[in-house]
Design a protein around this motif. Structure first.
Motif, PDB file in Angstrom:
ATOM      1  N   MET A   4       0.852  -1.028  -0.056  1.00 36.04           N
ATOM      2  CA  MET A   4       0.145  -0.025  -0.032  1.00 36.04           C
ATOM      3  C   MET A   4       0.684   1.335  -0.119  1.00 36.04           C
ATOM      4  O   MET A   4       0.608   2.172  -0.759  1.00 36.04           O
ATOM      5  CB  MET A   4      -0.990   0.215   1.383  1.00 36.04           C
ATOM      6  N   ALA A   5       1.830   1.233   0.747  1.00 39.08           N
ATOM      7  CA  ALA A   5       2.735   2.272   0.885  1.00 39.08           C
ATOM      8  C   ALA A   5       3.294   2.509  -0.568  1.00 39.08           C
ATOM      9  O   ALA A   5       3.259   3.638  -0.879  1.00 39.08           O
ATOM     10  CB  ALA A   5       3.877   1.818   1.779  1.00 39.08           C
ATOM     11  N   ARG A   6       3.634   1.669  -1.252  1.00 35.22           N
ATOM     12  CA  ARG A   6       4.139   1.674  -2.653  1.00 35.22           C
ATOM     13  C   ARG A   6       3.214   2.494  -3.528  1.00 35.22           C
ATOM     14  O   ARG A   6       3.471   3.512  -4.111  1.00 35.22           O
ATOM     15  CB  ARG A   6       4.799   0.547  -3.158  1.00 35.22           C
ATOM     16  N   LYS A   7       2.167   1.784  -3.240  1.00 35.66           N
ATOM     17  CA  LYS A   7       0.679   2.118  -4.027  1.00 35.66           C
ATOM     18  C   LYS A   7       0.646   3.721  -3.920  1.00 35.66           C
ATOM     19  O   LYS A   7       0.437   4.541  -4.961  1.00 35.66           O
ATOM     20  CB  LYS A   7      -0.148   1.318  -4.032  1.00 35.66           C
ATOM     21  N   ASN A   8       0.429   3.965  -2.780  1.00 31.83           N
ATOM     22  CA  ASN A   8      -0.106   5.412  -2.479  1.00 31.83           C
ATOM     23  C   ASN A   8       1.040   6.413  -2.608  1.00 31.83           C
ATOM     24  O   ASN A   8       0.756   7.580  -2.353  1.00 31.83           O
ATOM     25  CB  ASN A   8      -1.099   5.450  -1.365  1.00 31.83           C
ATOM     26  N   GLU A   9       2.371   6.047  -2.294  1.00 35.70           N
ATOM     27  CA  GLU A   9       3.364   6.811  -2.038  1.00 35.70           C
ATOM     28  C   GLU A   9       2.984   7.907  -0.823  1.00 35.70           C
ATOM     29  O   GLU A   9       3.494   8.824  -0.855  1.00 35.70           O
ATOM     30  CB  GLU A   9       3.805   7.323  -3.311  1.00 35.70           C
ATOM     31  N   ILE A  10       2.208   7.301   0.191  1.00 39.89           N
ATOM     32  CA  ILE A  10       2.080   8.053   1.281  1.00 39.89           C
ATOM     33  C   ILE A  10       3.063   7.753   2.429  1.00 39.89           C
ATOM     34  O   ILE A  10       3.627   8.831   3.079  1.00 39.89           O
ATOM     35  CB  ILE A  10       0.254   8.064   1.515  1.00 39.89           C
ATOM     36  N   PHE A  11       3.132   6.590   2.509  1.00 37.46           N
ATOM     37  CA  PHE A  11       4.215   6.240   3.502  1.00 37.46           C
ATOM     38  C   PHE A  11       5.484   6.326   3.237  1.00 37.46           C
ATOM     39  O   PHE A  11       5.858   5.828   1.936  1.00 37.46           O
ATOM     40  CB  PHE A  11       3.861   4.785   3.932  1.00 37.46           C
ATOM     41  N   ASP A  12       6.426   6.375   3.967  1.00 34.98           N
ATOM     42  CA  ASP A  12       7.900   6.236   3.754  1.00 34.98           C
ATOM     43  C   ASP A  12       8.276   4.734   4.507  1.00 34.98           C
ATOM     44  O   ASP A  12       7.621   4.335   5.571  1.00 34.98           O
ATOM     45  CB  ASP A  12       8.775   7.152   4.283  1.00 34.98           C
TER      46      ASP A  12
END
Ligand code: GDP
Length: 483
Positions: free
Chosen positions: A53-61
């Motif tokens: 999900m992090a990669r998909k949304n690029e919201i998490f590091d």
């Protein structure tokens, strides 16, 4: 992958008394049980879901991964005109105001928080205030993904209509789970079963019929069953494991912005990760500034806003655009630099979009296929948005296209509906890299130039044979024969 059909596994689970309704994922124990039954080795995978999900949304590091906490879902209401979107939103908002005794009517900021009772607890969720899929599609076309769950309202006395189909297509293409609200069940002539039949034949199978799409019968006008609807939404949210790291600088998306007489630039942010604080320096799109004041959805001043909150922000030097990402940076200098860099980037994007770089067209597909053939590889997918004059044409064209040999190209229909081609279709095609096929329909001039700007190909046909023939050539990689 198991060499066992989904139906067989469902059958097996039923014999064990498990009814995985509304759940697309099985828990670990169920999976183990199924694997034992079919003699398959179980590989325990690392919990990659959040990282994905992090990669998909690029919201998490990467740094966020061990500090994630649950966050409320963000919900959008979509559906055909007059099916009751506004009534439903109003009812939810009204019941919320009386419940929290916030008192007085407050200025809308584009989103509001509601507390939903589930199992004796009050769980928060956030509703975006602009109903309709146009806003949803426009945000997505700008690369923003804010919505976690879509409620699609279908009037029980009217059934599935063109904009219902569009809303479903938008939600599906964005990978956003759908909850159906079958509305107006209080009305004479209401026929919820017919709605469920129509939805199931367009690929949304109700949970009650063994499918995975929750459908709740409501009357938005009388408020009947709206509580059940919200509870269902919260259950779907729970399965999504929505999380964020509140202990970091904020990041998120602008959902509304404008110019206020005395306050200047006023923007509403949805915080998607981190916590936004008064005094923070933010960049969003080409605008930047120090956050002078924050207001929540009740109009109260707040000092900070955590994940999934909607807050109104005062202090930007400019008016950003809905869909712009925002982030907190350390200093005003960095903010200015980033905003200027973003402005340049946007200009370049506009120019290269004009030049047609990466444009998905039948010709580009054809050349990709023939190149793939030469290299002896490659299966391409062509996403299609199809608009036709009458319902009967949909099946006719679809059948004719699906019998074309799909060795090189798989056709994926994002939307098949009747009616003129609209900007919302262009947004859908743009965000999903699709082409638009029109049969016996027009694209108004304004829509054509909108598509031109976004480099979305619209192909209009009056003769089915020509449409099929072009598609066949493209799918076989016969570039020269097109255009
Ligand atoms: P929207 O265009 O989807 O936002 O639809 P509205 O919320 O404006 O509703 C359209 C009309 O349907 C209005 O006259 C509403 O009062 C009516 N309406 C909405 N929900 C219900 C309902 O549950 N029952 C009945 N009888 N009418 C409803």
């Amino acid at each position: 992958n198991l060499a066992v059909s989904e139906g067989e596994i469902l059958g097996f689970l039923y014999t064990k008394g498990i009814r995985p309704d509304g759940i697309q994922t099985l828990d670990k124990d169920m999976v183990k049980m199924v694997c034992r039954e079919y003699d398959v080795e179980v590989l325990e995978a690392a919990p990659v879901k959040v990282e994905e999900m992090a990669r998909k949304n690029e919201i998490f590091d990467e740094d966020d991964l061990d500090k994630l906490e649950d966050r409320p879902p963000v919900i959008t209401i979509m559906g055909h005109v007059d099916h009751g979107k506004t009534t439903l939103l109003d009812y939810i908002r009204k019941s919320k105001v009386t419940a929290s005794e916030a008192g007085g009517i407050t200025q809308g900021i584009g989103a509001y928080k509601v507390l939903v009772p589930v199992d004796g607890k009050l769980l928060p969720c956030v509703f975006l205030d602009t109903p309709g899929h146009e806003a949803f599609g426009a945000m997505r076309a700008r690369g923003a993904r804010v919505t976690d769950i879509a409620i699609i309202v279908v009037a029980a006395d009217d059934g599935v209509r063109p904009q219902t189909a569009e809303a479903i297509a938008h939600a599906k293409a964005a990978g956003v789970p759908i909850v159906i609200a079958i509305n107006k069940v209080d009305k004479e002539g209401a026929n919820p079963d017919r709605v469920m039949e129509e939805l199931s034949s367009s690929g949304l199978m109700p949970v009650d019929w063994g499918g995975d799409v929750p459908m709740v019968k409501i009357s938005a006008l009388k408020g009947e069953n709206v509580g059940d609807l919200l509870e269902t939404v919260m259950l779907v949210a729970e399965l999504q494991e929505l999380r964020a790291n509140p202990h970091r600088n904020a990041k998120g998306t602008v959902i509304e912005a404008g110019l206020h007489k005395s306050k200047g630039s006023v923007a509403t942010f949805i915080v998607q990760n981190g916590t936004l604080k008064r005094g923070d320096v933010v960049v969003c799109g080409e605008a930047y500034g120090k956050v002078r004041a924050l207001f929540d959805d009740t109009g109260s001043r707040v000092d900070e806003a955590g994940p999934s909150s909607a807050v109104q922000v005062i202090g930007l030097n400019n008016v950003p655009i809905a869909g712009d990402p925002f982030e907190v940076v350390d200093t005003l200098d960095i903010a200015r630099e980033k905003a200027e860099a973003r402005a340049v980037e946007l200009r370049v994007e506009r120019i290269s979009a004009k030049a047609g770089d990466g444009k998905v067209t039948l010709s580009s597909l054809a050349s990709a296929v023939s190149a793939g053939k030469l290299a002896g590889l490659d299966l391409h997918t062509l996403n299609i948005v199809m608009k036709v004059d009458v319902q009967g044409s949909i099946e006719a064209i679809r059948q004719a296209l699906l019998v074309l040999p799909q060795d090189n190209v798989t056709l994926r229909f994002l939307l098949q509906a009747t009616g003129e081609i609209s900007t919302s279709d262009v947004d859908l095609a743009f965000a999903s890299k699709a082409i638009i096929l029109g049969f016996n329909v027009k694209a108004p001039g304004s829509v054509e130039s909108y598509a031109d700007n976004k480099c979305v190909e619209i192909r209009l046909y009056r003769v089915i044979y020509e449409l099929i023939d072009d598609m066949r050539k493209a799918m076989e990689g016969l570039l020269d024969l097109i255009e």
